[in-house]
Every structure is written in C-alpha cells, then in structure tokens.
Write a protein that holds these residues in place. Sequence first.
Motif, PDB file in Angstrom:
ATOM      1  N   GLN A   1     -14.083  -6.047  -9.285  1.00  0.00           N
ATOM      2  CA  GLN A   1     -12.818  -5.702  -8.650  1.00  0.00           C
ATOM      3  C   GLN A   1     -12.275  -4.401  -9.228  1.00  0.00           C
ATOM      4  O   GLN A   1     -11.802  -3.534  -8.491  1.00  0.00           O
TER       5      GLN A   1
ATOM      6  N   GLN B   1     -11.702  -0.868  -7.170  1.00  0.00           N
ATOM      7  CA  GLN B   1     -10.412  -0.176  -7.186  1.00  0.00           C
ATOM      8  C   GLN B   1     -10.590   1.276  -7.626  1.00  0.00           C
ATOM      9  O   GLN B   1     -10.001   2.188  -7.044  1.00  0.00           O
TER      10      GLN B   1
ATOM     11  N   GLN C   1     -12.245   3.393  -4.920  1.00  0.00           N
ATOM     12  CA  GLN C   1     -11.336   3.707  -3.818  1.00  0.00           C
ATOM     13  C   GLN C   1     -10.388   4.848  -4.185  1.00  0.00           C
ATOM     14  O   GLN C   1      -9.930   5.572  -3.315  1.00  0.00           O
ATOM     15  N   LYS C   2     -10.118   5.016  -5.459  1.00  0.00           N
ATOM     16  CA  LYS C   2      -9.233   6.096  -5.910  1.00  0.00           C
ATOM     17  C   LYS C   2      -9.908   7.467  -5.833  1.00  0.00           C
ATOM     18  O   LYS C   2      -9.234   8.480  -5.721  1.00  0.00           O
TER      19      LYS C   2
END
Length: 159
Positions: free
Chosen positions: A28, A32, A35-36
């Motif tokens: 996870q 995250q 995606q940044k």
Amino acid sequence: MHKVVLLFLVLLATSCQLFDKKVPDENQLLQQELQKINWEEVDELPSVMQCDTIKDEAVKKQCFFDYLAQTIQERIGIDTLQMLYPETDTISVKVTINPDSSLQFEPQFSKDSVAYDKVKADSILTSRLADFPKVEPAIKRGIKVKTQFILPVIIKVEK
C-alpha cells in the motif's frame, strides 16, 4: 504499598496500548508513493557541457535543444539529406538518450509518405551522428533515466 503496585500494574497495562500501532502495508505504501510520482517529467533534463553553467531551467532547456538541433543540422545538412530530398527543408528526428549516455537518432516521416527512403535516411543519420558529443542523461529521483523527444532539424537553409 499495595496501592503503588496496583497503580504500577494499571499504568503498565495501559501504556502497552500506546505502542500498539498498526504497521502500514508495504504494498500500500509503495502504491501511494508510485501515484505521487509524475512519470511524464524528469527532475533534471539531459544536458551538454555548453549548457551546464546555466542556472535558469527554461534557459538551460532551450540551450540544450538549440545545441542538439544545431549540431545535428551541421552534421547532416551539409550535403546528403539536402541532395536526397531537395524539396524538404526540415526533418523530425526522434532522439533517444539512454542512461549510459548513449544516443540513438531515428528520422520520423509521416506514415503515408512514400517520397522518403527511410532506410537510407536512417543510415545517413547513423553514420553522420556516430561520434556525437557526450550528452548527460536526464535524472529522475537521483537515477539516470532514458528520455526521448522529437526534434525538428532544418536541413535546408535559405541563402
């Protein structure tokens, strides 16, 4: 004395709950972080020695692209492509800069174009640009990365 021991045991039991925090899931956290990241941009553009001292990013970028276009133009515009394609004044060249600083050049012609001998144009580019000056690759998050772009190169200069 019993009250002190009882108080100590109660504090000890409740204090363990303060440290009982859930550990985030590794996948996870990775998702995250991925995606940044903006995968369409690099932190530092490729560069050549002539443009390294420039601090302004926009000016440095323009310097780099001008240097590439001018160097390619000087090497291929001298005679061969200009003689092969006298009606053409500009060609688009796909430039690939690999993480190991190696370069690849590929002429880009429209898909419906039959006026160009793509193999011959590619071989001219390869031979004329074989000893191209060193280009430092782009950097993304501290790692040298591959970049590609299409560069318009003028092969016919009006006199």
